[in-house]
Design a protein around this motif. Structure first.
Motif, PDB file in Angstrom:
ATOM      1  N   MET A 110       0.849  -1.188   0.000  1.00 41.28           N
ATOM      2  CA  MET A 110       0.000   0.000   0.000  1.00 41.28           C
ATOM      3  C   MET A 110       0.885   1.238   0.000  1.00 41.28           C
ATOM      4  SD  MET A 110      -2.964   1.536   0.052  1.00 41.28           S
ATOM      5  CE  MET A 110      -4.254   0.393   0.389  1.00 41.28           C
ATOM      6  N   SER A 111       0.503   2.217  -0.766  1.00 40.90           N
ATOM      7  CA  SER A 111       1.221   3.483  -0.847  1.00 40.90           C
ATOM      8  C   SER A 111       0.490   4.536  -0.013  1.00 40.90           C
ATOM      9  CB  SER A 111       1.298   3.948  -2.297  1.00 40.90           C
ATOM     10  OG  SER A 111       1.935   2.963  -3.083  1.00 40.90           O
ATOM     11  N   HIS A 112       1.215   5.591   0.353  1.00 38.18           N
ATOM     12  CA  HIS A 112       0.626   6.652   1.161  1.00 38.18           C
ATOM     13  C   HIS A 112       1.054   8.021   0.658  1.00 38.18           C
ATOM     14  CE1 HIS A 112       0.674   3.203   3.917  1.00 38.18           C
ATOM     15  NE2 HIS A 112      -0.469   3.713   4.340  1.00 38.18           N
ATOM     16  N   LEU A 113       0.145   8.941   0.765  1.00 36.54           N
ATOM     17  CA  LEU A 113       0.437  10.348   0.539  1.00 36.54           C
ATOM     18  C   LEU A 113       0.462  10.972   1.935  1.00 36.54           C
ATOM     19  CD1 LEU A 113       0.795  12.514  -1.654  1.00 36.54           C
ATOM     20  CD2 LEU A 113      -1.656  12.840  -1.591  1.00 36.54           C
ATOM     21  N   VAL A 114       1.605  11.486   2.352  1.00 30.82           N
ATOM     22  CA  VAL A 114       1.743  12.087   3.681  1.00 30.82           C
ATOM     23  C   VAL A 114       1.664  13.595   3.499  1.00 30.82           C
ATOM     24  CG1 VAL A 114       3.166  12.274   5.751  1.00 30.82           C
ATOM     25  CG2 VAL A 114       3.189  10.164   4.406  1.00 30.82           C
ATOM     26  N   LEU A 115       0.505  14.144   3.809  1.00 28.64           N
ATOM     27  CA  LEU A 115       0.208  15.549   3.565  1.00 28.64           C
ATOM     28  C   LEU A 115       0.292  16.333   4.866  1.00 28.64           C
ATOM     29  CD1 LEU A 115      -0.712  17.699   1.528  1.00 28.64           C
ATOM     30  CD2 LEU A 115      -3.062  16.956   1.955  1.00 28.64           C
ATOM     31  N   ASP A 116       1.216  17.291   4.923  1.00 31.22           N
ATOM     32  CA  ASP A 116       1.403  18.130   6.110  1.00 31.22           C
ATOM     33  C   ASP A 116       0.786  19.500   5.823  1.00 31.22           C
ATOM     34  OD1 ASP A 116       2.204  18.879   8.632  1.00 31.22           O
ATOM     35  OD2 ASP A 116       4.330  19.072   8.115  1.00 31.22           O
ATOM     36  N   LEU A 117      -0.290  19.834   6.529  1.00 36.89           N
ATOM     37  CA  LEU A 117      -1.028  21.079   6.310  1.00 36.89           C
ATOM     38  C   LEU A 117      -0.687  22.082   7.407  1.00 36.89           C
ATOM     39  CD1 LEU A 117      -4.439  19.360   5.557  1.00 36.89           C
ATOM     40  CD2 LEU A 117      -2.854  20.294   3.888  1.00 36.89           C
ATOM     41  N   LYS A 118      -0.173  23.262   7.016  1.00 34.90           N
ATOM     42  CA  LYS A 118       0.279  24.259   7.984  1.00 34.90           C
ATOM     43  C   LYS A 118      -0.309  25.627   7.690  1.00 34.90           C
ATOM     44  CE  LYS A 118       4.763  22.019   8.488  1.00 34.90           C
ATOM     45  NZ  LYS A 118       6.212  22.198   8.456  1.00 34.90           N
ATOM     46  N   TYR A 119      -0.450  26.436   8.760  1.00 38.33           N
ATOM     47  CA  TYR A 119      -0.820  27.842   8.600  1.00 38.33           C
ATOM     48  C   TYR A 119       0.172  28.692   9.388  1.00 38.33           C
ATOM     49  CZ  TYR A 119      -3.138  27.059  13.107  1.00 38.33           C
ATOM     50  OH  TYR A 119      -3.402  26.721  14.401  1.00 38.33           O
ATOM     51  N   HIS A 120       0.354  29.940   8.959  1.00 34.95           N
ATOM     52  CA  HIS A 120       1.309  30.864   9.569  1.00 34.95           C
ATOM     53  C   HIS A 120       0.755  31.394  10.890  1.00 34.95           C
ATOM     54  CE1 HIS A 120       3.956  34.415   9.842  1.00 34.95           C
ATOM     55  NE2 HIS A 120       4.776  33.703   9.086  1.00 34.95           N
ATOM     56  N   TRP A 121       1.637  31.634  11.855  1.00 35.11           N
ATOM     57  CA  TRP A 121       1.205  32.121  13.173  1.00 35.11           C
ATOM     58  C   TRP A 121       0.468  33.452  13.077  1.00 35.11           C
ATOM     59  CZ3 TRP A 121       2.856  36.905  14.490  1.00 35.11           C
ATOM     60  CH2 TRP A 121       3.994  37.395  13.842  1.00 35.11           C
ATOM     61  N   ALA A 122       0.796  34.269  12.072  1.00 34.92           N
ATOM     62  CA  ALA A 122       0.168  35.587  11.938  1.00 34.92           C
ATOM     63  C   ALA A 122      -1.302  35.480  11.525  1.00 34.92           C
ATOM     64  CB  ALA A 122       0.936  36.443  10.939  1.00 34.92           C
ATOM     65  N   VAL A 123      -1.701  34.340  10.994  1.00 41.72           N
ATOM     66  CA  VAL A 123      -3.101  34.137  10.606  1.00 41.72           C
ATOM     67  C   VAL A 123      -3.660  32.938  11.362  1.00 41.72           C
ATOM     68  CG1 VAL A 123      -3.086  35.272   8.352  1.00 41.72           C
ATOM     69  CG2 VAL A 123      -2.272  32.943   8.520  1.00 41.72           C
ATOM     70  N   PHE A 124      -3.471  32.967  12.686  1.00 43.56           N
ATOM     71  CA  PHE A 124      -3.921  31.875  13.541  1.00 43.56           C
ATOM     72  C   PHE A 124      -5.427  31.653  13.438  1.00 43.56           C
ATOM     73  CE2 PHE A 124      -3.895  35.735  16.024  1.00 43.56           C
ATOM     74  CZ  PHE A 124      -5.137  35.726  16.637  1.00 43.56           C
ATOM     75  N   GLY A 125      -6.171  32.636  12.929  1.00 46.99           N
ATOM     76  CA  GLY A 125      -7.615  32.494  12.755  1.00 46.99           C
ATOM     77  C   GLY A 125      -7.987  31.394  11.773  1.00 46.99           C
ATOM     78  N   LEU A 126      -7.045  31.009  10.913  1.00 46.54           N
ATOM     79  CA  LEU A 126      -7.318  29.910   9.979  1.00 46.54           C
ATOM     80  C   LEU A 126      -7.533  28.587  10.706  1.00 46.54           C
ATOM     81  CD1 LEU A 126      -4.904  30.471   6.947  1.00 46.54           C
ATOM     82  CD2 LEU A 126      -7.363  30.843   7.052  1.00 46.54           C
ATOM     83  N   ALA A 127      -7.070  28.507  11.949  1.00 43.69           N
ATOM     84  CA  ALA A 127      -7.197  27.263  12.704  1.00 43.69           C
ATOM     85  C   ALA A 127      -8.655  26.840  12.880  1.00 43.69           C
ATOM     86  CB  ALA A 127      -6.528  27.403  14.064  1.00 43.69           C
ATOM     87  N   VAL A 128      -9.574  27.802  12.858  1.00 46.85           N
ATOM     88  CA  VAL A 128     -10.992  27.460  13.038  1.00 46.85           C
ATOM     89  C   VAL A 128     -11.605  26.880  11.765  1.00 46.85           C
ATOM     90  CG1 VAL A 128     -11.333  29.161  14.865  1.00 46.85           C
ATOM     91  CG2 VAL A 128     -11.855  29.771  12.508  1.00 46.85           C
ATOM     92  N   PHE A 129     -10.933  27.082  10.634  1.00 46.29           N
ATOM     93  CA  PHE A 129     -11.429  26.546   9.366  1.00 46.29           C
ATOM     94  C   PHE A 129     -10.704  25.248   9.055  1.00 46.29           C
ATOM     95  CE2 PHE A 129     -12.010  31.137   8.990  1.00 46.29           C
ATOM     96  CZ  PHE A 129     -13.354  31.203   8.665  1.00 46.29           C
ATOM     97  N   LYS A 130     -11.454  24.261   8.608  1.00 45.46           N
ATOM     98  CA  LYS A 130     -10.877  22.968   8.246  1.00 45.46           C
ATOM     99  C   LYS A 130     -10.402  23.042   6.791  1.00 45.46           C
ATOM    100  CE  LYS A 130     -12.028  18.229   9.213  1.00 45.46           C
ATOM    101  NZ  LYS A 130     -13.098  17.326   9.595  1.00 45.46           N
ATOM    102  N   PRO A 131      -9.147  22.656   6.514  1.00 45.58           N
ATOM    103  CA  PRO A 131      -8.679  22.683   5.126  1.00 45.58           C
ATOM    104  C   PRO A 131      -9.484  21.714   4.256  1.00 45.58           C
ATOM    105  CG  PRO A 131      -6.951  21.892   6.613  1.00 45.58           C
ATOM    106  CD  PRO A 131      -8.153  22.163   7.437  1.00 45.58           C
ATOM    107  N   VAL A 132      -9.591  22.061   2.992  1.00 41.38           N
ATOM    108  CA  VAL A 132     -10.304  21.220   2.030  1.00 41.38           C
ATOM    109  C   VAL A 132      -9.273  20.614   1.076  1.00 41.38           C
ATOM    110  CG1 VAL A 132     -11.980  21.209   0.145  1.00 41.38           C
ATOM    111  CG2 VAL A 132     -12.374  22.644   2.162  1.00 41.38           C
ATOM    112  N   VAL A 133      -9.282  19.296   0.995  1.00 41.97           N
ATOM    113  CA  VAL A 133      -8.352  18.575   0.125  1.00 41.97           C
ATOM    114  C   VAL A 133      -9.158  17.684  -0.804  1.00 41.97           C
ATOM    115  CG1 VAL A 133      -6.512  16.846   0.061  1.00 41.97           C
ATOM    116  CG2 VAL A 133      -6.490  18.602   1.823  1.00 41.97           C
ATOM    117  N   THR A 134      -8.795  17.704  -2.086  1.00 38.39           N
ATOM    118  CA  THR A 134      -9.401  16.774  -3.036  1.00 38.39           C
ATOM    119  C   THR A 134      -8.290  16.047  -3.788  1.00 38.39           C
ATOM    120  OG1 THR A 134      -9.588  18.436  -4.793  1.00 38.39           O
ATOM    121  CG2 THR A 134     -11.492  18.161  -3.337  1.00 38.39           C
TER     122      THR A 134
END
Length: 132
Positions: free
Chosen positions: A1-25
């Motif tokens: 089995m293969s895996h895609l290891v996706l690391d999703l990050k946001y910058h500390w200056a826009v910590f408000g993004l933490a309340v939004f869930k990233p969308v991946v397709t």
């Protein structure tokens, strides 16, 4: 089995993004993810990866797309960095990725902080003159 290891990050200056869930397709199909490292099992092959963060203005923040090829038994690491400025694109690819929009965010923070420091300086000067 293969895996895609996706690391999703946001910058500390826009910590408000933490309340939004990233969308991946992957190839247009939604994949459930969270901020941080996500291990996505995939079959070997080529995939179109799209990432963005839902926002208020604009409705999609940090759009980023990448074509990836995953080999049999491979764990392919990919990093996504949401932009520091909402109107900049996100960065998607091998780590480390750049923080797009940092200059705009720093200018905005400076534009807000300089008047605040000036007001605090004036208040301090007034307090000193009243005390004397």
């Amino acid at each position: 089995m293969s895996h895609l290891v996706l690391d999703l990050k946001y910058h500390w200056a826009v910590f408000g993004l933490a309340v939004f869930k990233p969308v991946v397709t992957l190839n247009g199909y939604p994949v459930p993810v969270r901020w941080g490292q996500n291990v996505i099992p995939v079959a070997p092959g080529t995939y179109h990866l799209h990432v963005h963060v839902p926002g208020l203005l604009p409705p999609q923040v940090g759009n980023a797309d990448l074509q990836v090829w995953v080999a049999q038994g491979q764990s392919l690491p990919v990093e996504y960095r949401a932009p520091a400025w909402s109107f900049s694109p996100g960065a998607l690819g091998p780590a480390p990725q750049p923080w797009n929009g940092v200059v705009y965010q720093l200018v905005l923070l400076g534009a807000l902080l300089i008047p605040l420091v000036f007001i605090l300086f004036l208040l301090g000067a007034i307090m000193v003159s009243i005390a004397n």
